[in-house]
Design a protein around this motif. Structure first.
Motif, PDB file in Angstrom:
ATOM      1  N   ARG A  11       0.852  -1.291   0.054  1.00  0.00           N
ATOM      2  CA  ARG A  11       0.027   0.155  -0.077  1.00  0.00           C
ATOM      3  C   ARG A  11       0.804   1.285  -0.095  1.00  0.00           C
ATOM      4  NH1 ARG A  11      -2.607   0.933   4.663  1.00  0.00           N
ATOM      5  NH2 ARG A  11      -2.078  -1.065   5.474  1.00  0.00           N
ATOM      6  N   ALA A  12       1.838   1.244   1.029  1.00  0.00           N
ATOM      7  CA  ALA A  12       2.601   2.636   0.749  1.00  0.00           C
ATOM      8  C   ALA A  12       3.337   2.787  -0.499  1.00  0.00           C
ATOM      9  CB  ALA A  12       3.724   2.284   2.187  1.00  0.00           C
ATOM     10  N   THR A  13       3.928   1.660  -0.891  1.00  0.00           N
ATOM     11  CA  THR A  13       4.708   1.865  -2.147  1.00  0.00           C
ATOM     12  C   THR A  13       3.831   2.127  -3.258  1.00  0.00           C
ATOM     13  OG1 THR A  13       6.303   0.044  -1.616  1.00  0.00           O
ATOM     14  CG2 THR A  13       6.110   0.484  -3.895  1.00  0.00           C
ATOM     15  N   TRP A  14       2.600   1.528  -3.426  1.00  0.00           N
ATOM     16  CA  TRP A  14       1.553   2.118  -4.532  1.00  0.00           C
ATOM     17  C   TRP A  14       1.332   3.669  -4.241  1.00  0.00           C
ATOM     18  CZ3 TRP A  14       0.801   2.092  -9.151  1.00  0.00           C
ATOM     19  CH2 TRP A  14      -0.016   2.556  -9.725  1.00  0.00           C
ATOM     20  N   MET A  15       1.023   3.961  -2.994  1.00  0.00           N
ATOM     21  CA  MET A  15       0.454   5.533  -2.733  1.00  0.00           C
ATOM     22  C   MET A  15       1.637   6.169  -3.128  1.00  0.00           C
ATOM     23  SD  MET A  15      -1.502   4.648   0.922  1.00  0.00           S
ATOM     24  CE  MET A  15      -1.810   6.544   1.212  1.00  0.00           C
ATOM     25  N   ALA A  16       2.701   5.843  -2.919  1.00  0.00           N
ATOM     26  CA  ALA A  16       3.861   6.847  -3.223  1.00  0.00           C
ATOM     27  C   ALA A  16       4.053   6.810  -4.917  1.00  0.00           C
ATOM     28  CB  ALA A  16       5.380   6.346  -3.006  1.00  0.00           C
ATOM     29  N   VAL A  17       3.912   5.670  -5.685  1.00  0.00           N
ATOM     30  CA  VAL A  17       3.824   5.663  -7.108  1.00  0.00           C
ATOM     31  C   VAL A  17       2.915   6.499  -7.636  1.00  0.00           C
ATOM     32  CG1 VAL A  17       3.926   3.913  -8.993  1.00  0.00           C
ATOM     33  CG2 VAL A  17       5.322   3.484  -6.996  1.00  0.00           C
ATOM     34  N   SER A  18       1.440   6.207  -7.116  1.00  0.00           N
ATOM     35  CA  SER A  18       0.384   6.897  -7.400  1.00  0.00           C
ATOM     36  C   SER A  18       0.562   8.376  -7.159  1.00  0.00           C
ATOM     37  CB  SER A  18      -0.881   6.378  -6.723  1.00  0.00           C
ATOM     38  OG  SER A  18      -2.008   7.217  -7.054  1.00  0.00           O
ATOM     39  N   LYS A  19       0.941   8.822  -6.238  1.00  0.00           N
ATOM     40  CA  LYS A  19       1.230  10.441  -5.939  1.00  0.00           C
ATOM     41  C   LYS A  19       2.171  11.030  -6.853  1.00  0.00           C
ATOM     42  CE  LYS A  19       2.771  13.772  -2.361  1.00  0.00           C
ATOM     43  NZ  LYS A  19       3.336  14.012  -1.385  1.00  0.00           N
ATOM     44  N   MET A  20       3.244  10.090  -7.181  1.00  0.00           N
ATOM     45  CA  MET A  20       4.434  10.691  -8.271  1.00  0.00           C
ATOM     46  C   MET A  20       3.674  10.839  -9.418  1.00  0.00           C
ATOM     47  SD  MET A  20       7.639   8.569  -9.309  1.00  0.00           S
ATOM     48  CE  MET A  20       6.569   7.404 -10.476  1.00  0.00           C
ATOM     49  N   TYR A  21       3.036   9.735  -9.824  1.00  0.00           N
ATOM     50  CA  TYR A  21       2.388   9.692 -11.213  1.00  0.00           C
ATOM     51  C   TYR A  21       1.351  10.909 -11.457  1.00  0.00           C
ATOM     52  CZ  TYR A  21       4.111   5.458 -13.229  1.00  0.00           C
ATOM     53  OH  TYR A  21       4.838   4.535 -13.847  1.00  0.00           O
ATOM     54  N   ASN A  22       0.665  11.040 -10.247  1.00  0.00           N
ATOM     55  CA  ASN A  22      -0.396  12.247 -10.321  1.00  0.00           C
ATOM     56  C   ASN A  22       0.250  13.736 -10.407  1.00  0.00           C
ATOM     57  OD1 ASN A  22      -3.097  11.483 -10.456  1.00  0.00           O
ATOM     58  ND2 ASN A  22      -2.925  10.314  -8.612  1.00  0.00           N
ATOM     59  N   GLU A  23       1.447  13.740  -9.659  1.00  0.00           N
ATOM     60  CA  GLU A  23       2.248  15.106  -9.756  1.00  0.00           C
ATOM     61  C   GLU A  23       2.778  15.176 -11.141  1.00  0.00           C
ATOM     62  OE1 GLU A  23       5.192  14.577  -6.859  1.00  0.00           O
ATOM     63  OE2 GLU A  23       3.855  15.126  -5.249  1.00  0.00           O
ATOM     64  N   GLU A  24       3.224  14.210 -11.680  1.00  0.00           N
ATOM     65  CA  GLU A  24       3.730  14.102 -13.102  1.00  0.00           C
ATOM     66  C   GLU A  24       2.683  14.706 -14.040  1.00  0.00           C
ATOM     67  OE1 GLU A  24       7.107  14.659 -14.442  1.00  0.00           O
ATOM     68  OE2 GLU A  24       7.197  14.617 -12.228  1.00  0.00           O
ATOM     69  N   ALA A  25       1.536  13.931 -13.891  1.00  0.00           N
ATOM     70  CA  ALA A  25       0.263  14.103 -14.937  1.00  0.00           C
ATOM     71  C   ALA A  25      -0.161  15.611 -14.845  1.00  0.00           C
ATOM     72  CB  ALA A  25      -0.701  13.056 -14.719  1.00  0.00           C
ATOM     73  N   GLY A  26      -0.150  15.984 -13.592  1.00  0.00           N
ATOM     74  CA  GLY A  26      -0.752  17.196 -13.012  1.00  0.00           C
ATOM     75  C   GLY A  26       0.079  18.363 -13.835  1.00  0.00           C
ATOM     76  N   LYS A  27       1.528  18.239 -14.236  1.00  0.00           N
ATOM     77  CA  LYS A  27       2.180  19.159 -14.976  1.00  0.00           C
ATOM     78  C   LYS A  27       1.628  19.346 -16.379  1.00  0.00           C
ATOM     79  CE  LYS A  27       6.603  18.065 -12.614  1.00  0.00           C
ATOM     80  NZ  LYS A  27       8.008  17.237 -12.453  1.00  0.00           N
ATOM     81  N   ALA A  28       0.980  18.173 -16.878  1.00  0.00           N
ATOM     82  CA  ALA A  28       0.498  18.196 -18.120  1.00  0.00           C
ATOM     83  C   ALA A  28      -1.179  18.488 -18.373  1.00  0.00           C
ATOM     84  CB  ALA A  28       0.857  17.158 -18.829  1.00  0.00           C
ATOM     85  N   GLY A  29      -1.521  18.945 -16.948  1.00  0.00           N
ATOM     86  CA  GLY A  29      -3.025  19.136 -16.790  1.00  0.00           C
ATOM     87  C   GLY A  29      -3.863  17.783 -16.812  1.00  0.00           C
ATOM     88  N   SER A  30      -3.159  16.750 -16.414  1.00  0.00           N
ATOM     89  CA  SER A  30      -3.884  15.464 -16.602  1.00  0.00           C
ATOM     90  C   SER A  30      -4.094  14.937 -15.083  1.00  0.00           C
ATOM     91  CB  SER A  30      -3.181  14.487 -17.501  1.00  0.00           C
ATOM     92  OG  SER A  30      -4.089  13.652 -17.785  1.00  0.00           O
ATOM     93  N   THR A  31      -4.186  13.564 -15.069  1.00  0.00           N
ATOM     94  CA  THR A  31      -4.184  12.642 -13.815  1.00  0.00           C
ATOM     95  C   THR A  31      -3.899  11.300 -14.115  1.00  0.00           C
ATOM     96  OG1 THR A  31      -6.434  11.522 -14.382  1.00  0.00           O
ATOM     97  CG2 THR A  31      -6.356  13.915 -13.080  1.00  0.00           C
ATOM     98  N   MET A  32      -3.199  10.626 -13.119  1.00  0.00           N
ATOM     99  CA  MET A  32      -2.601   9.289 -13.573  1.00  0.00           C
ATOM    100  C   MET A  32      -3.737   8.301 -14.038  1.00  0.00           C
ATOM    101  SD  MET A  32      -1.492   6.315 -10.594  1.00  0.00           S
ATOM    102  CE  MET A  32      -3.138   5.983 -10.216  1.00  0.00           C
ATOM    103  N   ALA A  33      -4.925   8.467 -13.819  1.00  0.00           N
ATOM    104  CA  ALA A  33      -5.957   7.530 -14.293  1.00  0.00           C
ATOM    105  C   ALA A  33      -6.306   7.937 -15.737  1.00  0.00           C
ATOM    106  CB  ALA A  33      -7.518   7.888 -13.694  1.00  0.00           C
ATOM    107  N   THR A  34      -6.411   9.210 -16.088  1.00  0.00           N
ATOM    108  CA  THR A  34      -6.340   9.559 -17.596  1.00  0.00           C
ATOM    109  C   THR A  34      -5.348   8.891 -18.326  1.00  0.00           C
ATOM    110  OG1 THR A  34      -7.681  11.514 -17.121  1.00  0.00           O
ATOM    111  CG2 THR A  34      -6.491  11.489 -19.236  1.00  0.00           C
ATOM    112  N   GLY A  35      -3.859   9.022 -17.702  1.00  0.00           N
ATOM    113  CA  GLY A  35      -2.760   8.564 -18.574  1.00  0.00           C
ATOM    114  C   GLY A  35      -2.971   7.105 -18.491  1.00  0.00           C
ATOM    115  N   PHE A  36      -3.485   6.525 -17.765  1.00  0.00           N
ATOM    116  CA  PHE A  36      -3.509   4.781 -17.717  1.00  0.00           C
ATOM    117  C   PHE A  36      -4.499   4.652 -18.782  1.00  0.00           C
ATOM    118  CE2 PHE A  36      -4.466   0.912 -15.040  1.00  0.00           C
ATOM    119  CZ  PHE A  36      -3.692   0.131 -15.914  1.00  0.00           C
TER     120      PHE A  36
END
Length: 148
Positions: A11-36
Motif C-alpha cells: 500500500r505504501a509503495t503504491w501510494m507513493a507511486v500513485s502520488k508521483m504519477y499524479n504529480e507528473e500528470a498534473g504538470k500536463a493538466g492530467s491525472t494518473m487515471a487519464t494517463g493509464f
C-alpha cells in the motif's frame, strides 16, 4: 506496528507511486487515471469501451467519469463499432495521442530509474513475488472459506 506487514509495504509503495504519477500528470493538466486510460487504448484500432474497465481494473462508474472527462478535454472520441453496432470503440484524437506519448514517457522514465537502481536479480524476485500474490488472490487462496 513493530514489523511492517506485506500489505503495508504494498500500500505504501503504491501510494507513493500513485502520488508521483499524479504529480507528473498534473504538470500536463492530467491525472494518473487519464494517463493509464490513454495507455490502455489501442492507438491504431481503437478499443471497445467495454474492455477498457477490465483492462484497467476499474469499475464501470469510475471509468465512465474518466472517459467523459477525456472526451470533454478532446483526448478521445467514441464511434460505433463497425463490426457490432451495439458497441462503441474509443479512439485517441491527435491531442490524445500526444498525451499518450507523454504518459508513456513518464512510465518508461520510472522503469528506467528503478531498473538502474535495483539489481536485476532483485527485480526478478520482486516480479515473481508480485505475481504469486496476484495468483493467490485470483485463485481465492487467501480468504476461501473451504481452506479454513
Amino acid at each position: 506496528m513493530k514489523e511492517k506487514t506485506i500489505d503495508y509495504v504494498l500500500r505504501a509503495t503504491w501510494m507513493a507511486v500513485s502520488k508521483m504519477y499524479n504529480e507528473e500528470a498534473g504538470k500536463a493538466g492530467s491525472t494518473m487515471a487519464t494517463g493509464f486510460a490513454l495507455l490502455s487504448i489501442d492507438p491504431e484500432k481503437g478499443t471497445p469501451s467495454t474492455s477498457l474497465g477490465p483492462k484497467m481494473g476499474m469499475e464501470a462508474t469510475s471509468l465512465s467519469r474518466i472517459l467523459k472527462s477525456m472526451e470533454e478535454k478532446g483526448l478521445i472520441v467514441r464511434r460505433k463499432n463497425p463490426k457490432d453496432g451495439r458497441s462503441v470503440l474509443l479512439y485517441l484524437t491527435p491531442f490524445g495521442q500526444e498525451m499518450r506519448e507523454y504518459s508513456k514517457g513518464v512510465v518508461l522514465r520510472f522503469d528506467e530509474v528503478v531498473k538502474s537502481s535495483v539489481p536485476e536479480k532483485d527485480l526478478k524476485t520482486f516480479i515473481k513475488v508480485a505475481k504469486t500474490i496476484t495468483d493467490l488472490i485470483v485463485e481465492k487462496k487467501i480468504y476461501d472459506p473451504s481452506l479454513k
